[in-house]
Every structure is written in structure tokens, then in C-alpha cells.
Design a protein around this motif. Structure first.
Motif, PDB file in Angstrom:
ATOM      1  N   ARG A  49       8.761   8.309 -13.027  1.00 36.99           N
ATOM      2  CA  ARG A  49       7.896   8.843 -11.968  1.00 36.99           C
ATOM      3  C   ARG A  49       7.560   7.766 -10.939  1.00 36.99           C
ATOM      4  O   ARG A  49       7.500   8.052  -9.742  1.00 36.99           O
ATOM      5  N   ALA A  50       7.356   6.535 -11.403  1.00 29.74           N
ATOM      6  CA  ALA A  50       7.083   5.442 -10.463  1.00 29.74           C
ATOM      7  C   ALA A  50       8.257   5.274  -9.505  1.00 29.74           C
ATOM      8  O   ALA A  50       8.064   5.104  -8.290  1.00 29.74           O
ATOM      9  N   ALA A  51       9.467   5.344 -10.022  1.00 26.89           N
ATOM     10  CA  ALA A  51      10.659   5.206  -9.180  1.00 26.89           C
ATOM     11  C   ALA A  51      10.759   6.361  -8.189  1.00 26.89           C
ATOM     12  O   ALA A  51      11.088   6.155  -7.009  1.00 26.89           O
ATOM     13  N   GLN A  52      10.476   7.575  -8.644  1.00 27.92           N
ATOM     14  CA  GLN A  52      10.546   8.737  -7.756  1.00 27.92           C
ATOM     15  C   GLN A  52       9.479   8.667  -6.664  1.00 27.92           C
ATOM     16  O   GLN A  52       9.730   9.001  -5.504  1.00 27.92           O
ATOM     17  N   LEU A  53       8.284   8.219  -7.035  1.00 23.25           N
ATOM     18  CA  LEU A  53       7.211   8.070  -6.044  1.00 23.25           C
ATOM     19  C   LEU A  53       7.568   6.997  -5.025  1.00 23.25           C
ATOM     20  O   LEU A  53       7.385   7.195  -3.814  1.00 23.25           O
ATOM     21  N   ALA A  54       8.084   5.868  -5.491  1.00 18.37           N
ATOM     22  CA  ALA A  54       8.468   4.792  -4.575  1.00 18.37           C
ATOM     23  C   ALA A  54       9.547   5.260  -3.609  1.00 18.37           C
ATOM     24  O   ALA A  54       9.538   4.894  -2.428  1.00 18.37           O
ATOM     25  N   ALA A  55      10.462   6.074  -4.096  1.00 18.82           N
ATOM     26  CA  ALA A  55      11.515   6.601  -3.222  1.00 18.82           C
ATOM     27  C   ALA A  55      10.923   7.450  -2.094  1.00 18.82           C
ATOM     28  O   ALA A  55      11.462   7.475  -0.984  1.00 18.82           O
ATOM     29  N   MET A  56       9.808   8.111  -2.366  1.00 17.38           N
ATOM     30  CA  MET A  56       9.160   8.929  -1.344  1.00 17.38           C
ATOM     31  C   MET A  56       8.578   8.071  -0.215  1.00 17.38           C
ATOM     32  O   MET A  56       8.334   8.572   0.884  1.00 17.38           O
ATOM     33  N   ALA A  57       8.359   6.792  -0.483  1.00 23.86           N
ATOM     34  CA  ALA A  57       7.797   5.886   0.522  1.00 23.86           C
ATOM     35  C   ALA A  57       8.879   5.161   1.310  1.00 23.86           C
ATOM     36  O   ALA A  57       8.567   4.332   2.167  1.00 23.86           O
ATOM     37  N   SER A  58      10.125   5.463   1.023  1.00 20.44           N
ATOM     38  CA  SER A  58      11.244   4.787   1.673  1.00 20.44           C
ATOM     39  C   SER A  58      11.096   4.826   3.196  1.00 20.44           C
ATOM     40  O   SER A  58      10.722   5.843   3.774  1.00 20.44           O
ATOM     41  N   GLY A  59      11.373   3.680   3.813  1.00 17.23           N
ATOM     42  CA  GLY A  59      11.299   3.611   5.266  1.00 17.23           C
ATOM     43  C   GLY A  59       9.938   3.194   5.795  1.00 17.23           C
ATOM     44  O   GLY A  59       9.766   3.052   7.005  1.00 17.23           O
ATOM     45  N   HIS A  60       8.970   3.021   4.917  1.00 17.35           N
ATOM     46  CA  HIS A  60       7.627   2.607   5.332  1.00 17.35           C
ATOM     47  C   HIS A  60       7.364   1.183   4.831  1.00 17.35           C
ATOM     48  O   HIS A  60       7.782   0.830   3.731  1.00 17.35           O
ATOM     49  N   PRO A  61       6.642   0.391   5.611  1.00 16.04           N
ATOM     50  CA  PRO A  61       6.381  -0.987   5.182  1.00 16.04           C
ATOM     51  C   PRO A  61       5.317  -1.103   4.101  1.00 16.04           C
ATOM     52  O   PRO A  61       5.270  -2.093   3.375  1.00 16.04           O
ATOM     53  N   ALA A  62       4.466  -0.072   3.967  1.00 14.66           N
ATOM     54  CA  ALA A  62       3.373  -0.140   2.991  1.00 14.66           C
ATOM     55  C   ALA A  62       3.061   1.265   2.486  1.00 14.66           C
ATOM     56  O   ALA A  62       3.365   2.267   3.137  1.00 14.66           O
ATOM     57  N   ALA A  63       2.436   1.308   1.303  1.00 20.03           N
ATOM     58  CA  ALA A  63       2.048   2.586   0.704  1.00 20.03           C
ATOM     59  C   ALA A  63       0.647   2.463   0.127  1.00 20.03           C
ATOM     60  O   ALA A  63       0.332   1.478  -0.550  1.00 20.03           O
ATOM     61  N   MET A  64      -0.188   3.455   0.401  1.00 14.94           N
ATOM     62  CA  MET A  64      -1.510   3.533  -0.216  1.00 14.94           C
ATOM     63  C   MET A  64      -1.344   4.272  -1.534  1.00 14.94           C
ATOM     64  O   MET A  64      -0.821   5.384  -1.573  1.00 14.94           O
ATOM     65  N   ILE A  65      -1.758   3.612  -2.632  1.00 16.93           N
ATOM     66  CA  ILE A  65      -1.598   4.194  -3.952  1.00 16.93           C
ATOM     67  C   ILE A  65      -2.952   4.337  -4.632  1.00 16.93           C
ATOM     68  O   ILE A  65      -3.926   3.687  -4.251  1.00 16.93           O
ATOM     69  N   GLY A  66      -3.004   5.181  -5.631  1.00 21.40           N
ATOM     70  CA  GLY A  66      -4.219   5.376  -6.408  1.00 21.40           C
ATOM     71  C   GLY A  66      -3.993   6.499  -7.395  1.00 21.40           C
ATOM     72  O   GLY A  66      -3.264   7.446  -7.117  1.00 21.40           O
ATOM     73  N   GLY A  67      -4.601   6.371  -8.548  1.00 20.47           N
ATOM     74  CA  GLY A  67      -4.439   7.382  -9.583  1.00 20.47           C
ATOM     75  C   GLY A  67      -4.544   6.751 -10.951  1.00 20.47           C
ATOM     76  O   GLY A  67      -5.245   5.752 -11.134  1.00 20.47           O
ATOM     77  N   ALA A  68      -3.835   7.314 -11.904  1.00 18.78           N
ATOM     78  CA  ALA A  68      -3.879   6.838 -13.286  1.00 18.78           C
ATOM     79  C   ALA A  68      -3.530   5.350 -13.335  1.00 18.78           C
ATOM     80  O   ALA A  68      -2.478   4.930 -12.838  1.00 18.78           O
ATOM     81  N   LEU A  69      -4.410   4.577 -13.936  1.00 19.68           N
ATOM     82  CA  LEU A  69      -4.210   3.128 -13.961  1.00 19.68           C
ATOM     83  C   LEU A  69      -2.893   2.731 -14.596  1.00 19.68           C
ATOM     84  O   LEU A  69      -2.238   1.787 -14.154  1.00 19.68           O
ATOM     85  N   TRP A  70      -2.489   3.446 -15.619  1.00 24.18           N
ATOM     86  CA  TRP A  70      -1.262   3.091 -16.321  1.00 24.18           C
ATOM     87  C   TRP A  70      -0.010   3.439 -15.513  1.00 24.18           C
ATOM     88  O   TRP A  70       1.085   3.022 -15.855  1.00 24.18           O
ATOM     89  N   LEU A  71      -0.152   4.164 -14.414  1.00 22.61           N
ATOM     90  CA  LEU A  71       0.969   4.444 -13.515  1.00 22.61           C
ATOM     91  C   LEU A  71       0.981   3.466 -12.336  1.00 22.61           C
ATOM     92  O   LEU A  71       2.046   3.152 -11.807  1.00 22.61           O
ATOM     93  N   MET A  72      -0.181   2.974 -11.945  1.00 25.41           N
ATOM     94  CA  MET A  72      -0.270   2.159 -10.731  1.00 25.41           C
ATOM     95  C   MET A  72       0.474   0.830 -10.849  1.00 25.41           C
ATOM     96  O   MET A  72       1.103   0.392  -9.895  1.00 25.41           O
TER      97      MET A  72
END
Length: 120
Positions: A49-72
Motif C-alpha cells: 500500500r505504501a508503494a501504491q500511495l507513493a505512486a499516486m504522488a508521482s510527478g510532485h516534489p512533496a506529499a502531505m501524509i498522515g494516518g496510521a503510524l505504522w503506515l507512515m
């Protein structure tokens, strides 16, 4: 700098003013599904899921993240591997008093965006 929003919450006006953009509407359901766990996840599921989420940010220099600590942690690592800076929103809680029509006062906690904290 544009910061893609990888949280389940829409960006606030203050965050938008700071450069945060929400994913397109057609990607919101997928984002929520990837961030939501209804059963105990395996390590492989978390990393996937981390890989899939990161792929959604492709093309952006930064991403705002937040949620389950064990996923962050895994998400931040995956974003860094892709050259995307992972950021957490920083806000302060302010209490506002709202007079009511009956003369009573209602206190409401409002979170005000104050910046970003790098995921370290």
C-alpha cells in the motif's frame, strides 16, 4: 512548491494557500481504500500500500501524509525513494467561542495550519 495531499481529508484553505493540492476526484476513492485497513495488515500489505500511495504522488516534489503510524514510516521511505519529500501538516488548536441564539456560548476547537514538518 506543490504538495500533493495523500491524506483522507481535503486540504484546508490554509493548506491550499501553502501549496497543497488534493488528488483529482476520480482518485479519491482509491486513496481512501489504500489508507483504510479493516483487518490486521501483514507487513507485505503495508509495504504494498505504501508503494501504491507513493505512486499516486508521482510527478510532485512533496506529499502531505498522515494516518496510521505504522503506515507512515514505510510510506515516507517509499516517497523518498521516488524523490518526493514526505511532509506532515503542523497545526495548532485554537478555541473559539460562538454565541448561540439562546444566549449560551458554544466552544469549538479549530485546528489552524501553521506549516509542515518533514518526516525524518
Amino acid at each position: 512548491m506543490t504538495i500533493i495531499n495523500l491524506t483522507q481529508h481535503p486540504a484546508t484553505p490554509e493548506q491550499i494557500a501553502a501549496g497543497v493540492v488534493d488528488l483529482p476526484a476520480d482518485s479519491q476513492a482509491r486513496l481512501r481504500a489504500l489508507l483504510t485497513f479493516d483487518t490486521l495488515p501483514s507487513a507485505d500489505d503495508i509495504l504494498s500500500r505504501a508503494a501504491q500511495l507513493a505512486a499516486m504522488a508521482s510527478g510532485h516534489p512533496a506529499a502531505m501524509i498522515g494516518g496510521a503510524l505504522w503506515l507512515m514510516g514505510p510510506l515516507a521511505a517509499e516517497l523518498r525513494e521516488r524523490g518526493i519529500e514526505p511532509l506532515f501538516a503542523f497545526s495548532v488548536r485554537e478555541t473559539e467561542e460562538q454565541p448561540q441564539p439562546d444566549g449560551s456560548v458554544r466552544k469549538v476547537a479549530v485546528f489552524r495550519h501553521r506549516g509542515f514538518v518533514p518526516a525524518v
